[in-house]
Design a protein around this motif. Sequence first.
Motif, PDB file in Angstrom:
ATOM      1  N   GLY A 152       0.829  -1.215   0.000  1.00  0.00           N
ATOM      2  CA  GLY A 152       0.000   0.000   0.000  1.00  0.00           C
ATOM      3  C   GLY A 152       0.853   1.251   0.000  1.00  0.00           C
ATOM      4  N   GLU A 153       1.918   1.229   0.804  1.00  0.00           N
ATOM      5  CA  GLU A 153       2.835   2.376   0.831  1.00  0.00           C
ATOM      6  C   GLU A 153       3.478   2.571  -0.535  1.00  0.00           C
ATOM      7  OE1 GLU A 153       4.270   2.175   5.499  1.00  0.00           O
ATOM      8  OE2 GLU A 153       5.184   0.808   4.039  1.00  0.00           O
ATOM      9  N   LEU A 154       3.868   1.472  -1.173  1.00  0.00           N
ATOM     10  CA  LEU A 154       4.496   1.578  -2.489  1.00  0.00           C
ATOM     11  C   LEU A 154       3.494   2.019  -3.554  1.00  0.00           C
ATOM     12  CD1 LEU A 154       6.849  -1.518  -2.389  1.00  0.00           C
ATOM     13  CD2 LEU A 154       7.506   0.891  -2.275  1.00  0.00           C
ATOM     14  N   LEU A 155       2.252   1.567  -3.444  1.00  0.00           N
ATOM     15  CA  LEU A 155       1.219   2.022  -4.373  1.00  0.00           C
ATOM     16  C   LEU A 155       1.025   3.528  -4.264  1.00  0.00           C
ATOM     17  CD1 LEU A 155      -1.108   1.437  -6.383  1.00  0.00           C
ATOM     18  CD2 LEU A 155      -2.574   1.090  -4.386  1.00  0.00           C
ATOM     19  N   PHE A 156       0.936   4.022  -3.037  1.00  0.00           N
ATOM     20  CA  PHE A 156       0.754   5.458  -2.845  1.00  0.00           C
ATOM     21  C   PHE A 156       1.994   6.223  -3.279  1.00  0.00           C
ATOM     22  CE2 PHE A 156      -2.775   5.207   0.623  1.00  0.00           C
ATOM     23  CZ  PHE A 156      -3.584   4.500  -0.256  1.00  0.00           C
ATOM     24  N   LEU A 157       3.173   5.642  -3.062  1.00  0.00           N
ATOM     25  CA  LEU A 157       4.404   6.262  -3.557  1.00  0.00           C
ATOM     26  C   LEU A 157       4.407   6.309  -5.077  1.00  0.00           C
ATOM     27  CD1 LEU A 157       7.206   7.492  -3.107  1.00  0.00           C
ATOM     28  CD2 LEU A 157       8.105   5.139  -3.008  1.00  0.00           C
ATOM     29  N   ALA A 158       3.888   5.261  -5.732  1.00  0.00           N
ATOM     30  CA  ALA A 158       3.802   5.260  -7.190  1.00  0.00           C
ATOM     31  C   ALA A 158       2.918   6.409  -7.674  1.00  0.00           C
ATOM     32  CB  ALA A 158       3.265   3.922  -7.693  1.00  0.00           C
ATOM     33  N   VAL A 176       0.063  11.507  -0.794  1.00  0.00           N
ATOM     34  CA  VAL A 176      -1.070  10.646  -1.116  1.00  0.00           C
ATOM     35  C   VAL A 176      -1.508   9.948   0.167  1.00  0.00           C
ATOM     36  CG1 VAL A 176      -1.864   8.676  -2.487  1.00  0.00           C
ATOM     37  CG2 VAL A 176      -0.178  10.271  -3.450  1.00  0.00           C
ATOM     38  N   THR A 177      -2.807   9.952   0.411  1.00  0.00           N
ATOM     39  CA  THR A 177      -3.354   9.264   1.578  1.00  0.00           C
ATOM     40  C   THR A 177      -4.516   8.384   1.137  1.00  0.00           C
ATOM     41  OG1 THR A 177      -4.871  11.068   2.103  1.00  0.00           O
ATOM     42  CG2 THR A 177      -2.718  11.117   3.178  1.00  0.00           C
ATOM     43  N   GLY A 178      -4.822   7.405   1.945  1.00  0.00           N
ATOM     44  CA  GLY A 178      -5.939   6.519   1.670  1.00  0.00           C
ATOM     45  C   GLY A 178      -6.054   5.495   2.774  1.00  0.00           C
ATOM     46  N   GLU A 179      -6.948   4.551   2.575  1.00  0.00           N
ATOM     47  CA  GLU A 179      -7.213   3.554   3.597  1.00  0.00           C
ATOM     48  C   GLU A 179      -7.265   2.168   2.978  1.00  0.00           C
ATOM     49  OE1 GLU A 179     -10.965   4.625   5.326  1.00  0.00           O
ATOM     50  OE2 GLU A 179     -10.353   6.708   5.589  1.00  0.00           O
ATOM     51  N   PHE A 180      -6.828   1.189   3.750  1.00  0.00           N
ATOM     52  CA  PHE A 180      -7.019  -0.217   3.413  1.00  0.00           C
ATOM     53  C   PHE A 180      -7.803  -0.841   4.551  1.00  0.00           C
ATOM     54  CE2 PHE A 180      -3.620   0.581   0.449  1.00  0.00           C
ATOM     55  CZ  PHE A 180      -3.865  -0.320  -0.588  1.00  0.00           C
ATOM     56  N   GLY A 181      -8.746  -1.705   4.217  1.00  0.00           N
ATOM     57  CA  GLY A 181      -9.542  -2.389   5.228  1.00  0.00           C
ATOM     58  C   GLY A 181      -8.878  -3.695   5.623  1.00  0.00           C
ATOM     59  N   GLY A 182      -9.661  -4.761   5.610  1.00  0.00           N
ATOM     60  CA  GLY A 182      -9.148  -6.077   5.968  1.00  0.00           C
ATOM     61  C   GLY A 182      -8.351  -6.704   4.841  1.00  0.00           C
ATOM     62  N   GLU A 183      -7.788  -7.871   5.123  1.00  0.00           N
ATOM     63  CA  GLU A 183      -7.011  -8.590   4.121  1.00  0.00           C
ATOM     64  C   GLU A 183      -7.845  -8.810   2.862  1.00  0.00           C
ATOM     65  OE1 GLU A 183      -5.249 -12.175   5.619  1.00  0.00           O
ATOM     66  OE2 GLU A 183      -4.552 -11.159   7.429  1.00  0.00           O
ATOM     67  N   GLY A 184      -7.252  -8.503   1.720  1.00  0.00           N
ATOM     68  CA  GLY A 184      -7.926  -8.692   0.445  1.00  0.00           C
ATOM     69  C   GLY A 184      -8.792  -7.525   0.007  1.00  0.00           C
ATOM     70  N   ALA A 237      -7.967  -0.618  -1.690  1.00  0.00           N
ATOM     71  CA  ALA A 237      -7.853   0.696  -1.048  1.00  0.00           C
ATOM     72  C   ALA A 237      -9.128   1.495  -1.281  1.00  0.00           C
ATOM     73  CB  ALA A 237      -6.655   1.454  -1.604  1.00  0.00           C
ATOM     74  N   SER A 238      -9.356   2.442  -0.404  1.00  0.00           N
ATOM     75  CA  SER A 238     -10.488   3.358  -0.567  1.00  0.00           C
ATOM     76  C   SER A 238     -10.055   4.744  -0.112  1.00  0.00           C
ATOM     77  CB  SER A 238     -11.698   2.884   0.236  1.00  0.00           C
ATOM     78  OG  SER A 238     -11.399   2.847   1.615  1.00  0.00           O
ATOM     79  N   ASN A 239     -10.863   5.717  -0.481  1.00  0.00           N
ATOM     80  CA  ASN A 239     -10.639   7.107  -0.066  1.00  0.00           C
ATOM     81  C   ASN A 239      -9.226   7.598  -0.400  1.00  0.00           C
ATOM     82  OD1 ASN A 239     -13.274   7.258   1.052  1.00  0.00           O
ATOM     83  ND2 ASN A 239     -12.519   6.231   2.879  1.00  0.00           N
ATOM     84  N   ILE A 240      -8.730   7.245  -1.588  1.00  0.00           N
ATOM     85  CA  ILE A 240      -7.404   7.722  -2.003  1.00  0.00           C
ATOM     86  C   ILE A 240      -7.541   9.161  -2.478  1.00  0.00           C
ATOM     87  CG2 ILE A 240      -5.473   7.408  -3.582  1.00  0.00           C
ATOM     88  CD1 ILE A 240      -6.259   4.445  -3.771  1.00  0.00           C
ATOM     89  N   SER A 241      -6.716  10.018  -1.924  1.00  0.00           N
ATOM     90  CA  SER A 241      -6.675  11.412  -2.364  1.00  0.00           C
ATOM     91  C   SER A 241      -5.233  11.889  -2.288  1.00  0.00           C
ATOM     92  CB  SER A 241      -7.581  12.296  -1.499  1.00  0.00           C
ATOM     93  OG  SER A 241      -7.135  12.311  -0.165  1.00  0.00           O
ATOM     94  N   TYR A 242      -4.978  12.990  -2.947  1.00  0.00           N
ATOM     95  CA  TYR A 242      -3.625  13.521  -2.891  1.00  0.00           C
ATOM     96  C   TYR A 242      -3.640  15.035  -2.900  1.00  0.00           C
ATOM     97  CZ  TYR A 242      -3.760  14.021  -8.024  1.00  0.00           C
ATOM     98  OH  TYR A 242      -4.078  14.372  -9.303  1.00  0.00           O
ATOM     99  N   GLN A 243      -2.561  15.571  -2.372  1.00  0.00           N
ATOM    100  CA  GLN A 243      -2.386  17.016  -2.248  1.00  0.00           C
ATOM    101  C   GLN A 243      -1.053  17.377  -2.893  1.00  0.00           C
ATOM    102  OE1 GLN A 243      -2.433  18.175   1.851  1.00  0.00           O
ATOM    103  NE2 GLN A 243      -3.608  20.009   1.384  1.00  0.00           N
ATOM    104  N   VAL A 244      -1.029  18.506  -3.567  1.00  0.00           N
ATOM    105  CA  VAL A 244       0.167  18.927  -4.297  1.00  0.00           C
ATOM    106  C   VAL A 244       0.554  20.328  -3.862  1.00  0.00           C
ATOM    107  CG1 VAL A 244       1.145  19.331  -6.589  1.00  0.00           C
ATOM    108  CG2 VAL A 244      -0.636  17.602  -6.292  1.00  0.00           C
ATOM    109  N   GLN A 245       1.844  20.507  -3.610  1.00  0.00           N
ATOM    110  CA  GLN A 245       2.386  21.839  -3.334  1.00  0.00           C
ATOM    111  C   GLN A 245       3.517  22.068  -4.325  1.00  0.00           C
ATOM    112  OE1 GLN A 245       3.476  21.410   0.791  1.00  0.00           O
ATOM    113  NE2 GLN A 245       1.616  22.464   1.441  1.00  0.00           N
ATOM    114  N   ILE A 246       3.472  23.203  -5.000  1.00  0.00           N
ATOM    115  CA  ILE A 246       4.488  23.530  -5.997  1.00  0.00           C
ATOM    116  C   ILE A 246       5.069  24.890  -5.677  1.00  0.00           C
ATOM    117  CG2 ILE A 246       4.882  24.074  -8.432  1.00  0.00           C
ATOM    118  CD1 ILE A 246       2.788  21.988  -9.115  1.00  0.00           C
TER     119      ILE A 246
END
Length: 134
Positions: A43-49, A76-84, A87-96
């Motif tokens: 999950g961390e790597l997915l959000f990093l991607a 990037v933030t989001g949530e994972f529930g139980g095994e399998g 992800a849900s509620n994935i959102s991201y914020q950008v600062q430039i």
Amino acid sequence: MNITATIRNSRQDNDIVVETQGNQKTIPIPGKPAGGGSSVNGGELLFLALATCFCNDIYREAARRNVTIESVAVTVTGEFGGEGDPASNISYQVQIDSDSPDSEIQDLIRHVDTVAEIHNTLRKGVRVSLRDAA
């Protein structure tokens, strides 16, 4: 563009290699202290991607528009529930940080949101299939 990611894990080693069009790179991620996997989860790597894709695409699209970017931060933030569970509620914020007008930067961010490949892959829901072991 052909991309491959490989992990070879044992109790002693955690070797990670990524490759794009024959350009190989290793990523130093330690294994779990007790062995049996990586110290970083998928999950961390997915959000990093997602964050990496957006960051890289900001620079690419800014260059096409002749916009100078000093720095980019993507969270990037989001949530994972139980095994399998997916992800849900994935959102991201950008600062430039840029000397360009804020309206131009906001337009760039909105544009990159439509062309970021990893984002579009998840939004489309691309099939992932298991191939037979060699």
